[in-house]
Write an enzyme that holds these catalytic residues in place. Structure first.
Site, PDB file in Angstrom:
ATOM      1  N   LEU A 260       0.831  -1.209   0.000  1.00 52.56           N
ATOM      2  CA  LEU A 260       0.000   0.000   0.000  1.00 52.56           C
ATOM      3  C   LEU A 260       0.863   1.254   0.000  1.00 52.56           C
ATOM      4  CD1 LEU A 260      -2.914  -0.889   2.463  1.00 52.56           C
ATOM      5  CD2 LEU A 260      -3.076  -0.275   0.028  1.00 52.56           C
ATOM      6  N   LYS A 261       1.891   1.229   0.858  1.00 50.47           N
ATOM      7  CA  LYS A 261       2.778   2.384   0.939  1.00 50.47           C
ATOM      8  C   LYS A 261       3.453   2.646  -0.406  1.00 50.47           C
ATOM      9  CE  LYS A 261       3.175   3.066   5.661  1.00 50.47           C
ATOM     10  NZ  LYS A 261       1.857   2.416   5.928  1.00 50.47           N
ATOM     11  N   ILE A 262       3.874   1.570  -1.047  1.00 51.76           N
ATOM     12  CA  ILE A 262       4.537   1.733  -2.338  1.00 51.76           C
ATOM     13  C   ILE A 262       3.574   2.328  -3.357  1.00 51.76           C
ATOM     14  CG2 ILE A 262       5.525   0.452  -4.278  1.00 51.76           C
ATOM     15  CD1 ILE A 262       6.805  -1.429  -2.205  1.00 51.76           C
TER      16      ILE A 262
END
Ligand SMILES: O=c1ccn([C@H]2C[C@H](O)[C@@H](COP(=O)(O)OP(=O)(O)OP(=O)(O)O)O2)c(=O)[nH]1
Ligand SMILES: [Mg+2]
EC number: 2.7.7.7
Length: 517
Positions: A260-262
DNA sequence: TAGCAGTGTAA
DNA sequence: TTACAC
DNA sequence: GCTA
């Protein structure tokens, strides 16, 4: 172009044992393209022997010689990369310091291990099979190297190492359901030496993830810290630029949250979480930077209402270490340039040798691994004649205090029973205005291998190789590799050289610079 | 959902 | 035991 | 945090 190439005068023998074929190929290529000569026989001029071995008899065995050729340096495989990096022949730090096991009874002890394996096999620790073969092969390849014939020159690194993997070894892995030994991912990357020298193609992502590491550090969740650190390594080593979340699907170590962060970073250019730092993190980080203060105590200080170092200094009850942590607060925040480390190493070694010229004194830790800056300096001292003198540590520390190098003691572990001694303190080199953290380990010669693994690190490497040992039914600490018996007894299996420990675990020995995993 | 390295000091 | 350090 |  410069008239003389870097390796112009180098006539090197490459000993391929315990070095992957890929790496050998690259070394040979680098060497020759910069003017060096790869020789395959000692009948012509030899200036360098490049080897991963640590024992003289292994090198001589490979060369089928009784003594080393004259005027010939024995260097580790990173000699070539380091020389290229520095633009000159980089012998310092690359010359192999030979270690000879006092008794080369290796076969005996390994067989004993295998015996106990058999006995344990139903108890449920159950390596064997591939692993047994690995052990046998290690033994075999070693005795062979020591006696004759590694049939031809190059190729033939022990086949065990050719492609370490956790994949199902389908061919002959049936029989009973035995628990598979999973090699930690990071260690696998070490074993399969991807000399993937290409630069980080995903810095926009790893920069954000590095912020998340820092954030996790002030939070103090050790597992989150470790996970993000691992992720940074994994992502920075990717050979391609991440374009979508598909690119990281299946990457071990990158889970749902990080994916998700990526995605977020790909979409917006940054991670919100990495940039929204709660106000209390400022004070927390300040407190945590005090030597002896961790997440819990930092949190405690904050809850009490402290916000600044001044608050802590004037109001808190501090341990001695923490008081010193405050006294040297600014100093300890500064990393030590490698050049200063070198000076410290030279100075301390000189002092140690004034006490006893036979002692071996090496700077370990991040310095040995080639870091350009170090958080502290770590020394390992050993007496090659056997047990270190009782009182050796005290003499060394006293001498270093008398010359004004050592400033303070910190609390250190006491002789935990054996002969190992550990000292922690604070030092300052004349002419340098900054005090530094220093650790000194005195190790009995018998434990040099295990102690070297421990003190070389890095921390992640140690945790991985220790985990592997555990999964294989061993326990590895700074004193040695132990076989775990059914009643929890531990019997020493190996400790004298890194090589024998790595061999038993099926991990190829590589120089410290390869262990920044 | 348990496990993630192993060892030692200070309080 | 808990917290911290290597 | 991630993995088995
Ligand atoms: O939790 C730890 C900390 C350290 N070590 C080992 C590996 C490490 O390399 C060595 C020295 O410790 P230090 O804290 O000095 O780490 P470093 O690798 O030298 O890095 P730095 O530059 O921060 O000193 O002790 C461990 O095994 N576990
Ligand atoms: Mg260090």
């Amino acid at each position: 172009m410069t008239s003389k190439l870097l390796f112009h005068d180098v006539h090197a023998i490459l000993i391929p044992e315990n070095i992957s074929k890929t790496r050998i190929d690259i070394m040979r290529q680098r060497l020759t393209e910069k003017g060096g000569t790869v020789v395959t026989s000692t009948s012509t001029k030899v200036t360098h022997i490049i080897t991963a071995h640590q024992c003289l008899h292994q090198v001589l065995g490979f060369l089928k010689l009784d003594t080393l050729p004259p005027d010939c340096k024995v260097v580790s495989p990173d000699f070539i990369a380091k020389s290229i990096q520095h633009g000159c022949l980089e012998h310092s730090g690359c010359e192999v310091q030979f270690i000879e096991p006092a008794l080369p009874k290796k076969t005996e002890s390994v067989i004993r291990v295998l015996d106990s394996d058999e006995e344990l096999s139903e108890a449920e620790t159950e390596p064997l099979d591939d692993y047994e073969q690995q052990l046998m092969e290690s033994m075999w390849s070693e005795s062979q190297a020591a006696t004759t014939e590694t049939d031809n020159e190059f190729e033939n690194p022990p086949s065990i190492y050719s492609e370490a993997t956790n994949a199902e070894a389908t061919s002959n892995s049936n029989q009973t359901e035995r628990k598979k030994i999973i090699i930690p991912e990071a260690l696998l990357r070490y074993m399969n030496a991807s000399p993937n020298s290409s630069e980080n193609k995903n810095q926009h992502i790893t920069d954000e993830f590095t912020r998340l590491v820092k954030r996790a550090e002030t939070e103090g969740n050790q597992w989150r810290i470790r996970s993000y650190k691992k992720a940074v390594k994994i992502i920075s080593k990717l050979s391609f630029r991440i374009m979508s979340k598909e690119d990281v699907k299946g990457l071990k170590g990158i889970g749902k949250n990080m994916t998700l962060k990526i995605e977020e970073i790909l979409r917006t250019g940054y991670s919100l979480k990495a940039h929204t730092i709660p106000e209390k993190f400022g004070p927390l980080e300040k407190f945590k930077n005090i030597y002896g203060v961790g997440e819990k105590i930092a949190e405690k200080f904050y809850t009490i209402g402290y916000r600044t170092l001044e608050d802590v200094k004037s109001k808190a009850t501090l341990t001695r270490d923490q008081q010193l942590g405050i006294k040297y607060y600014d100093d300890f925040l500064q990393r030590i340039p490698r050049s200063e480390c070198s000076k410290i190493a030279e100075f301390v070694t000189k002092m140690v040798h004034e006490l006893d010229a036979n002692l071996i004194c090496r700077m370990m830790g991040s310095y040995l691994r080639g870091s350009e800056t170090c958080g502290d300096v770590d020394f390992m001292i050993t007496d090659p004649n056997g047990l270190p003198n009782e009182g050796l540590l005290e003499s060394i520390v006293l001498k270093l205090k008398n010359v004004g190098f050592i400033l303070e003691n910190l609390s250190s572990p006491a002789s935990e029973d054996g002969h190992e001694r550990i000292w922690r303190g604070i030092c300052k080199l004349a002419g340098v205005g900054i005090a530094r953290r220093i650790d000194i380990l005195i190790v009995p010669f018998d434990e040099l291998g295990a102690a070297t693994i421990y003190f070389t690190g890095n921390t992640e490497f140690n945790r991985c190789i220790r985990l592997l040992a555990r999964k294989m039914g061993y326990s590895l600490n700074q004193h040695g590799l132990f076989r775990k018996g059914p009643n929890g007894e531990k019997t020493l299996v190996a400790s004298k050289t890194e090589q024998e420990i790595f061999d038993i675990l099926g991990v190829p020995w590589k120089p410290a610079t390869e262990r920044n995993i």
